[in-house]
Design a protein around this motif. Structure first.
Motif: not given
Length: 331
Positions: A50-52, A72, A74-75, A78, A111
Protein backbone atom coordinates in the motif's frame (compact mmCIF):
# COMPACT_ATOMS: atom_id res chain seq x y z
CA UNK A 1 28.46 20.19 9.52
CA UNK A 2 25.23 18.19 9.47
CA UNK A 3 24.69 15.93 6.46
CA UNK A 4 21.23 14.74 5.40
CA UNK A 5 21.23 11.25 3.91
CA UNK A 6 18.76 8.58 2.85
CA UNK A 7 19.31 5.08 4.20
CA UNK A 8 17.92 1.60 3.73
CA UNK A 9 15.54 0.56 6.54
CA UNK A 10 17.18 -2.88 6.42
CA UNK A 11 20.29 -1.23 7.86
CA UNK A 12 19.35 -2.03 11.44
CA UNK A 13 21.97 0.18 13.09
CA UNK A 14 20.84 3.22 11.10
CA UNK A 15 17.21 2.35 11.67
CA UNK A 16 17.78 2.11 15.43
CA UNK A 17 19.48 5.53 15.46
CA UNK A 18 16.59 6.96 13.42
CA UNK A 19 14.08 5.40 15.83
CA UNK A 20 15.91 6.85 18.84
CA UNK A 21 15.64 10.37 17.41
CA UNK A 22 11.91 10.01 16.80
CA UNK A 23 11.38 8.52 20.24
CA UNK A 24 13.18 11.42 21.91
CA UNK A 25 11.45 14.04 19.75
CA UNK A 26 7.96 12.77 20.63
CA UNK A 27 8.58 11.98 24.31
CA UNK A 28 6.78 15.15 25.46
CA UNK A 29 3.47 14.01 23.97
CA UNK A 30 0.80 12.15 25.97
CA UNK A 31 -0.47 8.67 25.12
CA UNK A 32 1.53 6.39 22.85
CA UNK A 33 2.95 8.70 20.16
CA UNK A 34 5.86 6.49 19.05
CA UNK A 35 5.98 2.74 18.40
CA UNK A 36 8.22 0.39 20.33
CA UNK A 37 11.55 -0.43 18.75
CA UNK A 38 10.49 -4.00 18.01
CA UNK A 39 7.46 -2.72 16.09
CA UNK A 40 9.54 -0.38 13.94
CA UNK A 41 12.32 -2.92 13.47
CA UNK A 42 9.82 -5.37 11.95
CA UNK A 43 7.36 -3.10 10.16
CA UNK A 44 9.52 -0.50 8.44
CA UNK A 45 11.75 -2.88 6.41
CA UNK A 46 8.81 -5.16 5.51
CA UNK A 47 7.25 -5.09 2.06
CA UNK A 48 4.15 -2.90 2.02
CA UNK A 49 1.85 -3.16 -1.02
CA UNK A 50 0.00 0.00 0.00
CA UNK A 51 2.81 2.41 0.77
CA UNK A 52 6.36 3.23 -0.20
CA UNK A 53 8.60 4.80 2.43
CA UNK A 54 11.78 6.83 2.40
CA UNK A 55 13.83 7.28 5.57
CA UNK A 56 16.39 10.05 5.96
CA UNK A 57 18.71 11.02 8.77
CA UNK A 58 20.54 14.20 9.70
CA UNK A 59 24.05 13.10 10.63
CA UNK A 60 26.50 15.13 12.70
CA UNK A 61 29.80 13.25 12.80
CA UNK A 62 28.78 9.76 13.89
CA UNK A 63 25.49 10.78 15.52
CA UNK A 64 22.01 10.97 14.04
CA UNK A 65 20.40 14.18 15.29
CA UNK A 66 17.38 14.37 12.98
CA UNK A 67 15.04 11.88 11.35
CA UNK A 68 12.69 12.19 8.40
CA UNK A 69 10.00 9.94 6.95
CA UNK A 70 8.17 10.18 3.63
CA UNK A 71 5.16 7.92 2.97
CA UNK A 72 3.89 7.56 -0.60
CA UNK A 73 0.56 5.85 -1.42
CA UNK A 74 1.01 3.23 -4.14
CA UNK A 75 -2.60 2.41 -5.10
CA UNK A 76 -4.43 5.74 -5.32
CA UNK A 77 -3.82 9.40 -4.45
CA UNK A 78 -0.56 9.09 -6.34
CA UNK A 79 -0.25 12.89 -6.36
CA UNK A 80 0.23 12.92 -2.58
CA UNK A 81 2.87 12.03 -0.01
CA UNK A 82 3.04 12.47 3.76
CA UNK A 83 6.17 13.93 5.34
CA UNK A 84 7.39 13.89 8.95
CA UNK A 85 10.52 15.51 10.38
CA UNK A 86 11.90 14.93 13.88
CA UNK A 87 14.84 16.61 15.61
CA UNK A 88 16.57 15.43 18.74
CA UNK A 89 15.46 17.74 21.58
CA UNK A 90 18.99 18.93 22.36
CA UNK A 91 19.54 19.97 18.71
CA UNK A 92 16.45 22.04 17.97
CA UNK A 93 16.62 25.60 16.58
CA UNK A 94 19.66 24.80 14.44
CA UNK A 95 17.84 24.54 11.10
CA UNK A 96 17.95 20.73 11.10
CA UNK A 97 14.18 20.34 10.86
CA UNK A 98 14.02 22.71 7.90
CA UNK A 99 16.75 20.77 6.09
CA UNK A 100 14.92 17.50 6.68
CA UNK A 101 11.61 18.92 5.49
CA UNK A 102 13.22 20.39 2.39
CA UNK A 103 14.88 17.09 1.51
CA UNK A 104 11.56 15.27 1.88
CA UNK A 105 9.98 17.76 -0.52
CA UNK A 106 12.75 17.06 -3.05
CA UNK A 107 12.18 13.31 -2.77
CA UNK A 108 8.42 13.71 -3.11
CA UNK A 109 8.72 16.01 -6.11
CA UNK A 110 11.12 13.61 -7.77
CA UNK A 111 8.48 10.90 -7.46
CA UNK A 112 5.88 13.11 -9.15
CA UNK A 113 4.02 14.00 -5.97
CA UNK A 114 2.46 17.45 -6.06
CA UNK A 115 0.66 17.59 -2.69
CA UNK A 116 2.46 17.06 0.60
CA UNK A 117 0.62 16.36 3.82
CA UNK A 118 1.84 16.27 7.40
CA UNK A 119 0.67 16.57 10.99
CA UNK A 120 1.15 18.85 13.98
CA UNK A 121 0.16 18.01 17.55
CA UNK A 122 -1.14 20.51 20.09
CA UNK A 123 -2.56 20.34 23.62
CA UNK A 124 -6.25 19.38 23.90
CA UNK A 125 -7.34 23.02 23.92
CA UNK A 126 -5.72 23.52 20.50
CA UNK A 127 -3.35 26.24 21.71
CA UNK A 128 -0.36 27.01 19.54
CA UNK A 129 2.90 25.14 19.70
CA UNK A 130 6.30 24.89 18.06
CA UNK A 131 5.17 22.23 15.58
CA UNK A 132 2.37 24.42 14.20
CA UNK A 133 4.71 27.40 13.86
CA UNK A 134 7.31 25.27 12.08
CA UNK A 135 4.69 23.91 9.68
CA UNK A 136 3.49 27.41 8.83
CA UNK A 137 7.07 28.55 8.22
CA UNK A 138 7.50 25.64 5.79
CA UNK A 139 4.38 26.66 3.86
CA UNK A 140 1.87 24.14 5.23
CA UNK A 141 -1.74 25.17 5.80
CA UNK A 142 -4.19 23.54 8.20
CA UNK A 143 -6.55 21.36 6.13
CA UNK A 144 -8.43 19.63 8.97
CA UNK A 145 -8.54 19.46 12.75
CA UNK A 146 -8.94 16.25 14.72
CA UNK A 147 -9.11 15.21 18.35
CA UNK A 148 -6.87 12.40 19.55
CA UNK A 149 -8.63 10.47 22.27
CA UNK A 150 -7.53 7.79 24.71
CA UNK A 151 -9.63 5.15 26.48
CA UNK A 152 -8.33 3.41 29.58
CA UNK A 153 -9.59 -0.12 30.02
CA UNK A 154 -10.80 0.63 33.54
CA UNK A 155 -13.10 3.36 32.16
CA UNK A 156 -14.39 1.06 29.45
CA UNK A 157 -15.14 -1.83 31.80
CA UNK A 158 -17.01 0.53 34.13
CA UNK A 159 -19.30 1.71 31.31
CA UNK A 160 -19.58 -1.37 29.15
CA UNK A 161 -22.67 -3.14 30.54
CA UNK A 162 -24.84 -0.03 30.63
CA UNK A 163 -23.81 0.87 27.09
CA UNK A 164 -24.51 -2.62 25.79
CA UNK A 165 -27.95 -2.57 27.37
CA UNK A 166 -28.70 0.77 25.72
CA UNK A 167 -27.49 -0.31 22.28
CA UNK A 168 -28.52 -3.90 21.48
CA UNK A 169 -27.86 -5.37 18.04
CA UNK A 170 -30.78 -4.11 15.89
CA UNK A 171 -33.42 -6.59 14.78
CA UNK A 172 -32.44 -8.38 11.60
CA UNK A 173 -28.73 -7.51 11.90
CA UNK A 174 -25.93 -9.66 13.27
CA UNK A 175 -22.31 -8.99 14.25
CA UNK A 176 -19.42 -11.04 12.87
CA UNK A 177 -15.92 -10.63 14.35
CA UNK A 178 -12.58 -11.83 13.00
CA UNK A 179 -8.86 -11.40 13.60
CA UNK A 180 -7.32 -9.71 10.53
CA UNK A 181 -8.55 -12.16 7.85
CA UNK A 182 -12.07 -11.48 6.59
CA UNK A 183 -14.29 -14.55 6.05
CA UNK A 184 -14.64 -15.38 2.34
CA UNK A 185 -18.41 -14.98 2.33
CA UNK A 186 -18.14 -11.29 3.34
CA UNK A 187 -15.03 -10.32 1.39
CA UNK A 188 -16.61 -8.55 -1.59
CA UNK A 189 -19.17 -6.65 0.47
CA UNK A 190 -16.48 -5.68 2.98
CA UNK A 191 -14.38 -4.31 0.13
CA UNK A 192 -17.33 -2.29 -1.16
CA UNK A 193 -17.65 -0.63 2.24
CA UNK A 194 -13.91 0.07 2.53
CA UNK A 195 -14.08 1.81 -0.84
CA UNK A 196 -16.60 4.29 0.61
CA UNK A 197 -14.38 5.43 3.47
CA UNK A 198 -12.87 8.66 2.14
CA UNK A 199 -16.22 9.76 0.72
CA UNK A 200 -17.90 9.34 4.10
CA UNK A 201 -15.41 10.64 6.68
CA UNK A 202 -14.87 14.41 7.09
CA UNK A 203 -11.64 15.32 5.30
CA UNK A 204 -11.75 19.11 5.48
CA UNK A 205 -9.55 20.46 2.69
CA UNK A 206 -7.34 17.37 2.39
CA UNK A 207 -6.77 16.57 -1.29
CA UNK A 208 -7.69 12.88 -1.22
CA UNK A 209 -9.90 10.69 -3.39
CA UNK A 210 -11.57 7.40 -2.60
CA UNK A 211 -10.17 3.95 -3.27
CA UNK A 212 -11.22 0.56 -4.59
CA UNK A 213 -10.76 -2.59 -2.51
CA UNK A 214 -11.24 -5.87 -4.30
CA UNK A 215 -10.65 -9.25 -2.70
CA UNK A 216 -7.08 -9.54 -3.92
CA UNK A 217 -6.09 -6.19 -2.45
CA UNK A 218 -7.67 -7.02 0.90
CA UNK A 219 -5.92 -10.39 1.06
CA UNK A 220 -2.56 -8.76 0.22
CA UNK A 221 -3.00 -6.21 3.01
CA UNK A 222 -4.05 -8.93 5.46
CA UNK A 223 -0.96 -10.98 4.61
CA UNK A 224 1.33 -8.06 5.42
CA UNK A 225 -0.37 -7.45 8.77
CA UNK A 226 -0.01 -11.13 9.64
CA UNK A 227 3.67 -11.15 8.68
CA UNK A 228 4.54 -8.17 10.90
CA UNK A 229 2.49 -9.39 13.86
CA UNK A 230 -0.27 -6.78 13.75
CA UNK A 231 -3.76 -7.95 14.60
CA UNK A 232 -6.76 -6.10 13.18
CA UNK A 233 -9.63 -7.24 15.37
CA UNK A 234 -12.63 -6.41 13.21
CA UNK A 235 -16.39 -6.40 13.68
CA UNK A 236 -18.79 -6.39 10.73
CA UNK A 237 -22.48 -5.55 10.95
CA UNK A 238 -24.32 -7.90 8.58
CA UNK A 239 -27.62 -6.51 7.29
CA UNK A 240 -30.79 -8.59 6.81
CA UNK A 241 -29.95 -9.00 3.12
CA UNK A 242 -26.48 -10.40 3.97
CA UNK A 243 -24.48 -7.32 2.95
CA UNK A 244 -21.89 -5.64 5.16
CA UNK A 245 -23.61 -2.60 6.67
CA UNK A 246 -20.80 -1.40 8.94
CA UNK A 247 -17.26 -2.07 10.09
CA UNK A 248 -14.99 -1.15 12.98
CA UNK A 249 -11.62 -2.46 14.12
CA UNK A 250 -9.04 -2.27 16.89
CA UNK A 251 -5.39 -2.89 15.97
CA UNK A 252 -2.90 -4.40 18.41
CA UNK A 253 0.66 -5.58 17.82
CA UNK A 254 2.17 -8.79 19.19
CA UNK A 255 5.16 -6.73 20.34
CA UNK A 256 3.04 -4.21 22.27
CA UNK A 257 -0.13 -5.85 23.62
CA UNK A 258 -0.64 -3.14 26.25
CA UNK A 259 -1.85 -0.57 23.70
CA UNK A 260 -4.43 -0.64 20.91
CA UNK A 261 -5.55 1.75 18.22
CA UNK A 262 -8.88 2.11 16.48
CA UNK A 263 -8.41 1.88 12.72
CA UNK A 264 -11.71 2.73 11.05
CA UNK A 265 -15.37 2.85 12.00
CA UNK A 266 -17.81 3.21 9.13
CA UNK A 267 -21.52 2.56 8.68
CA UNK A 268 -23.12 2.49 5.24
CA UNK A 269 -25.39 5.56 4.94
CA UNK A 270 -28.28 3.25 4.01
CA UNK A 271 -28.03 1.60 7.44
CA UNK A 272 -27.51 4.57 9.73
CA UNK A 273 -29.88 5.41 12.54
CA UNK A 274 -29.60 2.02 14.29
CA UNK A 275 -26.64 2.86 16.58
CA UNK A 276 -24.52 0.38 14.63
CA UNK A 277 -21.38 2.45 15.23
CA UNK A 278 -21.66 1.99 18.98
CA UNK A 279 -22.64 -1.68 18.60
CA UNK A 280 -19.57 -2.34 16.42
CA UNK A 281 -17.20 -0.53 18.75
CA UNK A 282 -18.51 -2.46 21.73
CA UNK A 283 -17.87 -5.68 19.82
CA UNK A 284 -14.25 -4.85 18.93
CA UNK A 285 -13.42 -3.51 22.37
CA UNK A 286 -14.91 -6.61 23.98
CA UNK A 287 -12.69 -8.80 21.81
CA UNK A 288 -9.63 -6.71 22.69
CA UNK A 289 -10.33 -6.93 26.43
CA UNK A 290 -10.90 -10.68 26.25
CA UNK A 291 -7.83 -11.35 24.09
CA UNK A 292 -5.24 -9.13 25.78
CA UNK A 293 -5.21 -9.28 29.60
CA UNK A 294 -2.35 -6.75 29.62
CA UNK A 295 -4.23 -4.16 27.54
CA UNK A 296 -4.01 -0.74 29.22
CA UNK A 297 -5.52 1.70 26.74
CA UNK A 298 -6.81 2.25 23.22
CA UNK A 299 -6.54 5.47 21.23
CA UNK A 300 -8.44 6.91 18.31
CA UNK A 301 -8.80 10.18 16.38
CA UNK A 302 -11.76 11.89 14.78
CA UNK A 303 -12.39 15.13 12.96
CA UNK A 304 -13.67 17.76 15.35
CA UNK A 305 -16.69 18.28 13.06
CA UNK A 306 -17.63 14.59 13.26
CA UNK A 307 -20.01 15.16 16.15
CA UNK A 308 -21.71 11.76 15.84
CA UNK A 309 -18.54 9.69 16.15
CA UNK A 310 -17.14 11.96 18.83
CA UNK A 311 -20.32 11.38 20.86
CA UNK A 312 -19.94 7.59 20.43
CA UNK A 313 -16.33 7.71 21.61
CA UNK A 314 -17.16 9.89 24.60
CA UNK A 315 -19.93 7.46 25.60
CA UNK A 316 -17.36 4.65 25.55
CA UNK A 317 -15.11 6.66 27.87
CA UNK A 318 -12.60 8.18 25.44
CA UNK A 319 -11.10 11.49 26.55
CA UNK A 320 -9.24 14.01 24.39
CA UNK A 321 -5.50 14.10 25.03
CA UNK A 322 -4.29 16.08 21.99
CA UNK A 323 -5.43 18.17 19.05
CA UNK A 324 -4.16 16.98 15.68
CA UNK A 325 -3.75 19.43 12.82
CA UNK A 326 -3.83 17.80 9.38
CA UNK A 327 -1.49 19.89 7.23
CA UNK A 328 -1.16 20.30 3.49
CA UNK A 329 1.18 22.00 1.02
CA UNK A 330 1.17 22.19 -2.78
CA UNK A 331 4.59 21.75 -4.32
Amino acid sequence: MVDVEQFNPRNEAALRAWWEVGHAATSYRPGKPWPLWEQSRVALPAHNPERGITLIGAIDGREMVGAGLLIRPLKENLHTATAFAYVRPDRTREGIGRRLATELEVVAGGDGRTTLQSEAYLPPDGSGGASEAFAAAMGYAVASRESIKELTLADYVARRNDLAASAPVPDGYRIVTFDTVCPDEHLDSYGRLLGMLLDEVPLGDLDLTDSEWDGARIREAEQRLTEIGRHMHTALAIAPDGSVAGVSDVRIDDDDPAYGQVGITLVDPAHRGHRLGLVLKLATHDVAVATYPSLVSVDTSNAEVNTWMNAVNEALGYRTIETLLELQKRL
